[in-house]
Design a protein around this motif. Structure first.
Motif, PDB file in Angstrom:
ATOM      1  N   LEU A  80      -7.077   0.707  -1.198  1.00  0.00           N
ATOM      2  CA  LEU A  80      -5.909  -0.091  -0.818  1.00  0.00           C
ATOM      3  C   LEU A  80      -5.337  -0.926  -1.962  1.00  0.00           C
ATOM      4  N   GLY A  81      -6.184  -1.314  -2.885  1.00  0.00           N
ATOM      5  CA  GLY A  81      -5.788  -2.236  -3.937  1.00  0.00           C
ATOM      6  C   GLY A  81      -4.431  -1.961  -4.564  1.00  0.00           C
ATOM      7  N   GLU A  82      -4.303  -0.849  -5.257  1.00  0.00           N
ATOM      8  CA  GLU A  82      -3.054  -0.525  -5.940  1.00  0.00           C
ATOM      9  C   GLU A  82      -1.952  -0.143  -4.964  1.00  0.00           C
ATOM     10  N   ARG A  83      -2.305   0.562  -3.917  1.00  0.00           N
ATOM     11  CA  ARG A  83      -1.299   1.043  -2.971  1.00  0.00           C
ATOM     12  C   ARG A  83      -0.656  -0.085  -2.169  1.00  0.00           C
ATOM     13  N   LEU A  84      -1.447  -1.106  -1.864  1.00  0.00           N
ATOM     14  CA  LEU A  84      -0.969  -2.172  -0.990  1.00  0.00           C
ATOM     15  C   LEU A  84      -0.159  -3.217  -1.734  1.00  0.00           C
ATOM     16  N   GLY A  85      -0.386  -3.337  -3.020  1.00  0.00           N
ATOM     17  CA  GLY A  85       0.394  -4.287  -3.799  1.00  0.00           C
ATOM     18  C   GLY A  85      -0.200  -5.675  -3.789  1.00  0.00           C
ATOM     19  N   PRO A  86       0.636  -6.710  -3.794  1.00  0.00           N
ATOM     20  CA  PRO A  86       0.166  -8.074  -4.030  1.00  0.00           C
ATOM     21  C   PRO A  86      -0.449  -8.776  -2.821  1.00  0.00           C
ATOM     22  N   HIS A  87      -0.968  -8.035  -1.884  1.00  0.00           N
ATOM     23  CA  HIS A  87      -1.603  -8.646  -0.725  1.00  0.00           C
ATOM     24  C   HIS A  87      -3.094  -8.831  -0.998  1.00  0.00           C
ATOM     25  N   GLU A  88      -3.721  -9.771  -0.304  1.00  0.00           N
ATOM     26  CA  GLU A  88      -5.143 -10.059  -0.510  1.00  0.00           C
ATOM     27  C   GLU A  88      -5.981  -9.399   0.578  1.00  0.00           C
ATOM     28  N   LEU A  89      -7.127  -8.859   0.181  1.00  0.00           N
ATOM     29  CA  LEU A  89      -8.071  -8.237   1.102  1.00  0.00           C
ATOM     30  C   LEU A  89      -9.353  -9.046   1.087  1.00  0.00           C
ATOM     31  N   VAL A  90      -9.764  -9.560   2.249  1.00  0.00           N
ATOM     32  CA  VAL A  90     -10.986 -10.352   2.330  1.00  0.00           C
ATOM     33  C   VAL A  90     -11.983  -9.672   3.260  1.00  0.00           C
ATOM     34  N   GLY A  91     -13.263  -9.955   3.033  1.00  0.00           N
ATOM     35  CA  GLY A  91     -14.311  -9.400   3.867  1.00  0.00           C
ATOM     36  C   GLY A  91     -14.409 -10.113   5.202  1.00  0.00           C
ATOM     37  N   GLY A  99      -3.756   5.835   3.216  1.00  0.00           N
ATOM     38  CA  GLY A  99      -2.458   6.095   2.599  1.00  0.00           C
ATOM     39  C   GLY A  99      -1.352   6.055   3.643  1.00  0.00           C
ATOM     40  N   ALA A 100      -1.620   6.662   4.808  1.00  0.00           N
ATOM     41  CA  ALA A 100      -0.644   6.631   5.900  1.00  0.00           C
ATOM     42  C   ALA A 100      -0.496   5.213   6.458  1.00  0.00           C
ATOM     43  N   LEU A 101      -1.614   4.481   6.536  1.00  0.00           N
ATOM     44  CA  LEU A 101      -1.549   3.113   7.052  1.00  0.00           C
ATOM     45  C   LEU A 101      -0.752   2.208   6.115  1.00  0.00           C
ATOM     46  N   VAL A 102      -0.925   2.382   4.815  1.00  0.00           N
ATOM     47  CA  VAL A 102      -0.200   1.550   3.849  1.00  0.00           C
ATOM     48  C   VAL A 102       1.309   1.690   4.035  1.00  0.00           C
ATOM     49  N   GLU A 103       1.764   2.897   4.310  1.00  0.00           N
ATOM     50  CA  GLU A 103       3.204   3.088   4.548  1.00  0.00           C
ATOM     51  C   GLU A 103       3.671   2.215   5.708  1.00  0.00           C
ATOM     52  N   ARG A 104       2.881   2.151   6.751  1.00  0.00           N
ATOM     53  CA  ARG A 104       3.229   1.319   7.908  1.00  0.00           C
ATOM     54  C   ARG A 104       3.130  -0.167   7.564  1.00  0.00           C
ATOM     55  N   LEU A 105       2.121  -0.541   6.759  1.00  0.00           N
ATOM     56  CA  LEU A 105       1.957  -1.940   6.362  1.00  0.00           C
ATOM     57  C   LEU A 105       3.147  -2.405   5.524  1.00  0.00           C
ATOM     58  N   ARG A 106       3.635  -1.535   4.674  1.00  0.00           N
ATOM     59  CA  ARG A 106       4.802  -1.896   3.852  1.00  0.00           C
ATOM     60  C   ARG A 106       6.009  -2.170   4.730  1.00  0.00           C
ATOM     61  N   GLU A 107       6.167  -1.370   5.791  1.00  0.00           N
ATOM     62  CA  GLU A 107       7.276  -1.595   6.721  1.00  0.00           C
ATOM     63  C   GLU A 107       7.142  -2.959   7.396  1.00  0.00           C
ATOM     64  N   LEU A 108       5.913  -3.336   7.739  1.00  0.00           N
ATOM     65  CA  LEU A 108       5.685  -4.576   8.491  1.00  0.00           C
ATOM     66  C   LEU A 108       5.599  -5.826   7.613  1.00  0.00           C
ATOM     67  N   TYR A 109       5.022  -5.690   6.411  1.00  0.00           N
ATOM     68  CA  TYR A 109       4.729  -6.867   5.597  1.00  0.00           C
ATOM     69  C   TYR A 109       5.410  -6.873   4.226  1.00  0.00           C
ATOM     70  N   GLY A 110       6.119  -5.808   3.908  1.00  0.00           N
ATOM     71  CA  GLY A 110       6.801  -5.751   2.613  1.00  0.00           C
ATOM     72  C   GLY A 110       5.901  -5.355   1.481  1.00  0.00           C
TER      73      GLY A 110
END
Length: 192
Positions: free
Chosen positions: A21-32, A181-192
């Motif tokens: 997700l790191g590169e694909r998701l962009g400047p969002h933070e991922l926490v455990g 990869g498919a989820l990231v496309e949806r996340l971009r639609e929802l969160y930019g």
């Protein structure tokens, strides 16, 4: 920037998801996630991924990303499927793939696929997508990378097990890479 919680206690998955997700998701933070583990009593990969994401979202108040994944073997009617992590009655990877190899002893058709359902839950927003990685079950484990059934799974079109791929090679083509990869496309639609 949005902070997403990765709804898993599996350190291998957290590491893999951060890579994917790191590169694909962009400047969002991922926490455990350190909250309670829900009972995964769904009857599909998607249902179980959503159960985990709902629990993490409720516990943290953050948008939660989860997955449920496993191996589905044609000759076993799709087993172990959603029961992959506990197939041998333990949560031990070697126990699980050893049982699988024993059940396939002498079986010619070793076709299988890794399946991953990736889910997001953020309040009333819920979605799940699926990624599939076709291949076959080997007759013996091979390779030192990965986890789970990686040592006994040879992806379609390759001459090595998924445990013989580097993490970067695996994360470019795996079932998780496809689902997320498919989820990231949806996340971009929802969160930019």
């Amino acid at each position: 920037m949005t902070t997403f919680v990765l709804a898993t206690h599996n350190a291998h998955k957290v590491e893999e998801l951060r890579r994917i997700l790191g590169e694909r998701l962009g400047p969002h933070e991922l926490v455990g996630y350190d909250g309670p583990e829900p009972v995964e009593d769904g009857d599909t990969f998607e249902a179980n991924a959503l159960i985990k994401a709902r629990a993490a979202n409720a516990h943290t108040g953050l948008p939660a990303i989860a997955d449920d994944s496993g191996i589905a073997v044609v000759a076993l009617g799709g087993a172990p499927g959603i029961h992959s992590a506990r197939y041998a009655g333990t949560r031990d990877d070697v126990d699980n793939y050893t049982r699988l190899l024993a059940e396939l002893d002498g079986v010619a058709d070793r076709a299988a696929e890794f399946v991953c359902a990736a889910a997001l839950v953020d309040g009333d927003t819920e979605l799940a997508v699926r990624g599939v990685w076709p291949g076959e079950v080997l007759t013996a484990p091979s390779g030192a990378h990965g986890f789970g059934y990686d040592p006994v799974f040879r992806p379609e079109g390759l001459e090595v097990s998924s445990a013989e791929l580097t993490p970067d090679e695996k994360n470019a083509v795996s079932h998780r890479a496809r689902a997320f990869g498919a989820l990231v496309e949806r996340l971009r639609e929802l969160y930019g």
